[in-house]
Design an enzyme around this catalytic site. Structure first.
Site, short mmCIF file in Angstrom:
data_model
loop_
_atom_site.label_atom_id
_atom_site.label_comp_id
_atom_site.label_asym_id
_atom_site.label_seq_id
_atom_site.Cartn_x
_atom_site.Cartn_y
_atom_site.Cartn_z
N GLU A 180 46.80 41.37 35.92
CA GLU A 180 47.22 42.58 35.22
C GLU A 180 48.68 42.93 35.52
O GLU A 180 49.29 43.73 34.82
CB GLU A 180 46.35 43.77 35.64
CG GLU A 180 44.87 43.63 35.27
CD GLU A 180 44.04 44.76 35.88
OE1 GLU A 180 44.66 45.70 36.44
OE2 GLU A 180 42.81 44.69 35.81
N ASP A 230 42.26 37.13 54.92
CA ASP A 230 41.70 36.76 56.21
C ASP A 230 40.21 36.45 56.08
O ASP A 230 39.46 37.16 55.39
CB ASP A 230 41.91 37.94 57.18
CG ASP A 230 41.46 37.63 58.59
OD1 ASP A 230 42.03 36.70 59.20
OD2 ASP A 230 40.54 38.31 59.08
#
Length: 559
Positions: free
Chosen positions: A267, A218
Site C-alpha cells: 500500500e 525477529d
C-alpha cells in the site's frame, strides 16, 4: 481472482523481482546500545546513530537495520517489547526516530527496523492485564496460558524447552502456566487470536507512516505453534533447533501472516521490505518465506554457520542459489550479527565449536580469514549484511568478566551458550578516550584496552586497513556491472582448497573471485586485472599463473 487481476499481479511481481533495491543491497546492522552514545550515559542511542550516518554513507552501504529501540525493561536487550509504538527513553524519543529516518533518507540510506512479533515483554499492558484478570479471561487468550499436568497441575503443560535453557513454561501464582520460547520475561503471543494480528497490522502501519523502509522480523519462524501443543519427545531440544522440525517453529501457518503483511507494505510507495530471521531445517524451507507474495529477504544462516573451507562453501553457495531460484528470490548472505561470535573469532578457532565461543583462538589467522571471507561474501550474487564493527575487523571480546555479562541465556542452564555479549561491546571510534569515542564515558560493556587500534580514526585512510578494504570493496561492488544481483555463478577449475568463480556482465566484461582457503600459497591461472586482494598485497604473476597467498581472496576483472 480474475485472470486479468492475476496477470496484473504477476506482472507487478516480475517487475519487483527485476528492480527491487533489496536484491543487491548491502545492509549495515546497527546494534543501538553499542553504536554511539550522544548523552554520556554509557548507552548508545538514536541521536548517536543519526550523528554517525555520514560514516555509513561514506562506507558505501545502501541501508541500515536497527535492532530494537522500543520501550522495554531490557530483560533481553530490547527484544522484550513493552510498547511497540514508543521509543525507550534510554534510546531517545519518537522525535529522534523520525529525525534519524529523515536524515538517513537525505543521505540516500534506507532504514529497516526490527519487529518482534513472536513475544512481548511480561510488562506489556496485555500481559499485565492477563495476570490480573486470571484464568479464563479474554486477555489470557492473547498468550499461551494453560493448566499444568500432574496431580495438582505442578508440571508444565508439555515438554517444550526454552531456547535460552530450561522449561519453556513458567507458572503464575494462580496455578496456570504461560509459554515463553525465550526468557521468562518474554511470553509468546497466541497468533490464533485475532487481536494479535490486528495489533501488528497497526504497528506496521505506524512505522511505515513514519517512513521506515522495512522490517527485519525477529523469530519469523516462531509465530504459529502446532495444533494441540504436542510434546517434542526429547530432552535435548536446543541442539535440534534449526536442524529438525519442531512443533513450535516453522509451521505452515506463518506464511499466511506474511502474505497479509506484504499486502500492507504494497500500500506504500518506495519498495518497503520484509526480512525474515527464520532458522529452518533446510534452505528449501527458508525459501518458502521469500515466495513472491511473502517476504523479500531471509537471512542465510546455513552460510553463516559454514566454516572457512572451499568444498563446504561451494556446496552451500550452490544450495543457496539453487533453493532461492525457483521462487525468484535473492540470496541474502551474512557472516556475523548480534547473536553469534564475530566471524573474525570463529575463523580463529577450529571448526565444529558452534557460533558462540569463549576462546580467542589464533587471532592473526582469524583476522586474515575474516577479511578473505568478507570479500568472498561481497562477490556473491544477491544482497549482503554487514554487522557493525565487522568493517573494522573487530574480534569478539571473549574475556568479559561474568559479572559484566547481560545475555539472559548466560544465566540459564542447558540453553544457548550465553556468550552473545562478546559481539555487542561498544564500537571504538577514536584511538583513545574513556570509551574510544563511543561516548563521553565508559560504555555499558567494558571495552578491551587495545580497542583503539581497531577504531575508525586509526583505520580511516590507512592503506591496508580493514575499514579501507570494505570501503574499496563496496565501491567496486557498486561500480562493476557483473556484481550485485543475480542467481548463479560460473565455477572455474581450481586446486583443492580454492574457490574460483566468474560472474558475467556481458559478452566482453566479467568479474572473477578466487578464494584460497588453505594454509599455504597456491598457484592458479591469472584471471585478468587484479581489482582487490583481501590482504592488501600485490599478486605475483608469471607465465599466466598467479600465486595466491594463504587465506586470501582476490577480485579480478576481465575485459
Amino acid at each position: 481472482m480474475s485472470k486479468h487481476s492475476a496477470d496484473r499481479s504477476q506482472s507487478a511481481t516480475n517487475s519487483t523481482l527485476r528492480h527491487g533495491w533489496w536484491r543487491d543491497a548491502v545492509i549495515y546492522q546497527i546494534y543501538p546500545r553499542s553504536f554511539a552514545d550522544s548523552n554520556a550515559d554509557g548507552m548508545g542511542d538514536l541521536e548517536g546513530i543519526r550523528a554517525r550516518l555520514g560514516y555509513l554513507r561514506d562506507l558505501g552501504v545502501d541501508a541500515v537495520w536497527l535492532s530494537p529501540f522500543y520501550a522495554s525493561p531490557q530483560a533481553d536487550a530490547g527484544y522484550d517489547v513493552a510498547d511497540y509504538r514508543t521509543v525507550d527513553p534510554m534510546f531517545g524519543s519518537l522525535r529522534d526516530a523520525d529525525a534519524l529516518v529523515r536524515r538517513s533518507h537525505e543521505l540516500g540510506l534506507r532504514v529497516i527496523v526490527d519487529l518482534v512479533p513472536n513475544h512481548s515483554s511480561d510488562k506489556h499492558d496485555w500481559f499485565r492485564r492477563a495476570l490480573e484478570e486470571g484464568p479464563g479471561s479474554p486477555m489470557r487468550e492473547r498468550y499461551w496460558f494453560r493448566d499444568g499436568r500432574g496431580r495438582d497441575g505442578e508440571l508444565p503443560p508439555n515438554d517444550w524447552e526454552s531456547v535460552f535453557g530450561g522449561s519453556a513454561w513458567s507458572r503464575v501464582p494462580d496455578g496456570q502456566w504461560y509459554l515463553h520460547l525465550f526468557a521468562a520475561e518474554q511470553p509468546d503471543f497466541n497468533w490464533e487470536h485475532p487481536a494479535v494480528a490486528d495489533e501488528f497490522r497497526t504497528v506496521l502501519r505506524f512505522w511505515l507512516d513514519i517512513g521506515v523502509d522495512g522490517f527485519r522480523v525477529d523469530v519469523a519462524h516462531g509465530l504459529v505453534k502446532a495444533h494441540g501443543l504436542p510434546d517434542v519427545g526429547s530432552t535435548d531440544q536446543v541442539s535440534m533447533l534449526g536442524n529438525k522440525p519442531m512443533p513450535f517453529f516453522d509451521q505452515e501457518g506463518v506464511h499466511e501472516i506474511y502474505r497479509g503483511w506484504r499486502r500492507i507494505l504494497e500500500e506504500y510507495s518506495g519498495d518497503r521490505v520484509l526480512v525474515a530471521e527464520a532458522w529452518t531445517p533446510s534452505l528449501e524451507r527458508t525459501a518458502l518465506y521469500v515466495r513472491p507474495d511473502e517476504m523479500h529477504q531471509a537471512f542465510n544462516f546455513q552460510y553463516l554457520t559454514t566454516y572457512w573451507d572451499a568444498a563446504e562453501l561451494r556446496e552451500i553457495i550452490d544450495l543457496s542459489l539453487g533453493s532461492m531460484r525457483p521462487v525468484g528470490a535473492t540470496t541474502t548472505w551474512v557472516l556475523s550479527n548480534h547473536d553469534v561470535t564475530r566471524h573474525t573469532t570463529r575463523y580463529a578457532n577450529p571448526p565444529g565449536l558452534g557460533v558462540q565461543l569463549r576462546t580467542a583462538g589464533e587471532v592473526e589467522l582469524g583476522f586474515r580469514r575474516a577479511r578473505a571471507a568478507s570479500l568472498l561474501m561481497l562477490a556473491l550474487p544477491g544482497s549482503a549484511y554487514v554487522y557493525q564493527g565487522e568493517e573494522l575487523g573487530l574480534p569478539d571480546v571473549v574475556d568479559l568478566p561474568d559479572e559484566a555479562r547481560q545475555d539472559p541465556s548466560f544465566f540459564r542452564a542447558d540453553g544457548q551458550e550465553g556468550f552473545r555479549d562478546g559481539c555487542r561491546v561498544p564500537l571504538p571510534w577514536t584511538v583513545d578516550g574513556p570509551s574510544y569515542g563511543f561516548g563521553a564515558g565508559a560504555g555499558w560493556l567494558p571495552q578491551p584496552s587495545d580497542w583503539g587500534k581497531f577504531s575508525v580514526q586509526a583505520q580511516l585512510g590507512a592503506p591496508g586497513s580493514t575499514l579501507e578494504l570494505y570501503r574499496t570493496a563496496l565501491r567496486i561492488r557498486k561500480e562493476h556491472p557483473a556484481l550485485g544481483a543475480g542467481d548463479s555463478v560460473q565455477w572455474l577449475e581450481s586446486p583443492a582448497g580454492v574457490l574460483a568463480f566468474r560472474r558475467l556482465a556481458g559478452p566482453r566484461e566479467a568479474f572473477v573471485c578466487t578464494a584460497n582457503t588453505t594454509g599455504a600459497p597456491v598457484r592458479v591461472p591469472a584471471e585478468g586485472e587484479v581489482l582487490l586482494t583481501s590482504d592488501g598485497s600485490g599478486i605475483d604473476v608469471a607465465d599466466g599463473l598467479a600465486e595466491i597467498p594463504a587465506d586470501v581472496t582476490v577480485w579480478w576483472t576481465q575485459r
